[in-house]
Scaffold this motif. Structure first.
Motif, mmCIF file in Angstrom:
data_model
loop_
_atom_site.group_PDB
_atom_site.id
_atom_site.type_symbol
_atom_site.label_atom_id
_atom_site.label_comp_id
_atom_site.label_asym_id
_atom_site.label_seq_id
_atom_site.Cartn_x
_atom_site.Cartn_y
_atom_site.Cartn_z
ATOM 1 N N GLY A 8 0.816 -1.215 0.000
ATOM 2 C CA GLY A 8 0.000 0.000 0.000
ATOM 3 C C GLY A 8 0.839 1.248 0.000
ATOM 4 N N ILE A 9 1.941 1.217 0.788
ATOM 5 C CA ILE A 9 2.847 2.373 0.832
ATOM 6 C C ILE A 9 3.514 2.554 -0.531
ATOM 7 C CG2 ILE A 9 4.974 3.237 1.846
ATOM 8 C CD1 ILE A 9 4.042 2.100 4.506
ATOM 9 N N LEU A 10 3.925 1.457 -1.142
ATOM 10 C CA LEU A 10 4.563 1.551 -2.471
ATOM 11 C C LEU A 10 3.579 2.105 -3.515
ATOM 12 C CD1 LEU A 10 6.655 -1.731 -2.684
ATOM 13 C CD2 LEU A 10 7.496 0.604 -2.544
ATOM 14 N N VAL A 11 2.345 1.689 -3.460
ATOM 15 C CA VAL A 11 1.345 2.184 -4.410
ATOM 16 C C VAL A 11 1.090 3.663 -4.158
ATOM 17 C CG1 VAL A 11 -1.098 2.019 -5.066
ATOM 18 C CG2 VAL A 11 0.278 -0.042 -4.811
ATOM 19 N N ALA A 12 1.043 4.038 -2.878
ATOM 20 C CA ALA A 12 0.810 5.456 -2.546
ATOM 21 C C ALA A 12 1.971 6.318 -3.021
ATOM 22 C CB ALA A 12 0.584 5.604 -1.041
ATOM 23 N N PHE A 14 4.039 5.530 -5.441
ATOM 24 C CA PHE A 14 3.982 5.540 -6.909
ATOM 25 C C PHE A 14 2.948 6.547 -7.389
ATOM 26 C CE2 PHE A 14 1.943 3.907 -10.783
ATOM 27 C CZ PHE A 14 3.007 4.012 -11.667
ATOM 28 N N TRP A 15 1.770 6.573 -6.768
ATOM 29 C CA TRP A 15 0.730 7.530 -7.172
ATOM 30 C C TRP A 15 1.173 8.964 -6.880
ATOM 31 C CZ3 TRP A 15 -2.982 7.061 -10.433
ATOM 32 C CH2 TRP A 15 -3.546 5.818 -10.687
ATOM 33 N N ALA A 16 1.900 9.208 -5.830
ATOM 34 C CA ALA A 16 2.381 10.559 -5.498
ATOM 35 C C ALA A 16 3.396 11.022 -6.545
ATOM 36 C CB ALA A 16 2.982 10.581 -4.094
ATOM 37 N N SER A 20 2.768 14.030 -9.174
ATOM 38 C CA SER A 20 3.759 15.124 -9.246
ATOM 39 C C SER A 20 4.258 15.294 -10.680
ATOM 40 C CB SER A 20 4.948 14.836 -8.321
ATOM 41 O OG SER A 20 4.529 14.747 -6.992
ATOM 42 N N PHE A 21 4.545 14.164 -11.314
ATOM 43 C CA PHE A 21 5.004 14.229 -12.716
ATOM 44 C C PHE A 21 3.938 14.837 -13.606
ATOM 45 C CE2 PHE A 21 5.375 12.200 -16.918
ATOM 46 C CZ PHE A 21 6.624 12.685 -17.284
ATOM 47 N N LEU A 22 2.700 14.415 -13.439
ATOM 48 C CA LEU A 22 1.604 14.962 -14.239
ATOM 49 C C LEU A 22 1.386 16.450 -13.943
ATOM 50 C CD1 LEU A 22 -1.002 12.045 -14.230
ATOM 51 C CD2 LEU A 22 0.390 12.856 -16.135
#
Length: 146
Positions: A8-12, A14-16, A20-22
């Motif tokens: 869950g932390i890795l997915v969070a 990754f989504w952050a 940020s990139f977007l």
């Protein structure tokens, strides 16, 4: 921490990172759109006066072409008039001048024969007469035909 929490932390994370990139991409895209809008506005500001000047130049060129066309029409008319005048002069004075010249030539020839020396003999050709034998030999000696 269990495996589900780590995932869950890795997915969070990754989504952050993705968000940020977007966000950075969207900010840059907004800047590009602002610059493009500014460029289009500047081009429009400069193009309108240029189009006005081009239109004025085309109108001036059209006026000049109309003048040149009128001049060319006048020149063609003058040329046809000069041709007609030349033909008229040639037909009016050409025949009589040729006759006067021929008459003058004939008078000069007649006066020239009258003034010629009497010792000059003229040779005349009489059809049907043969040349005497003595004259034939003289011709043969010079290389002429007998």
């Amino acid at each position: 921490m269990s495996g589900g929490e780590v995932a869950g932390i890795l997915v969070a994370v990754f989504w952050a990172i993705l968000v940020s990139f977007l966000a950075v991409v969207l900010v840059r895209l907004a800047q590009v759109l602002k610059e493009t809008t500014k460029l289009v506005a500047d081009v429009s500001e400069q193009a309108v006066p240029l189009l006005g000047e081009a239109s004025a130049t085309v109108r001036t060129a059209q006026t000049q072409l109309e003048r040149v066309d009128a001049i060319a029409t006048d020149v063609q008319e003058v040329t046809s008039n000069a041709s007609a005048l030349s033909s008229t002069v040639a037909s009016t004075f050409g025949g009589p001048l040729v006759k006067v010249a021929a008459f003058g030539y004939g008078v000069r020839q007649a006066l020239g024969r009258k003034d010629a020396q009497p010792s000059a003999r003229r040779r005349t050709v009489i059809v049907g007469r043969t040349v005497p034998q003595a004259r034939r030999r003289g011709r043969g000696a010079r290389g002429g035909k007998a």
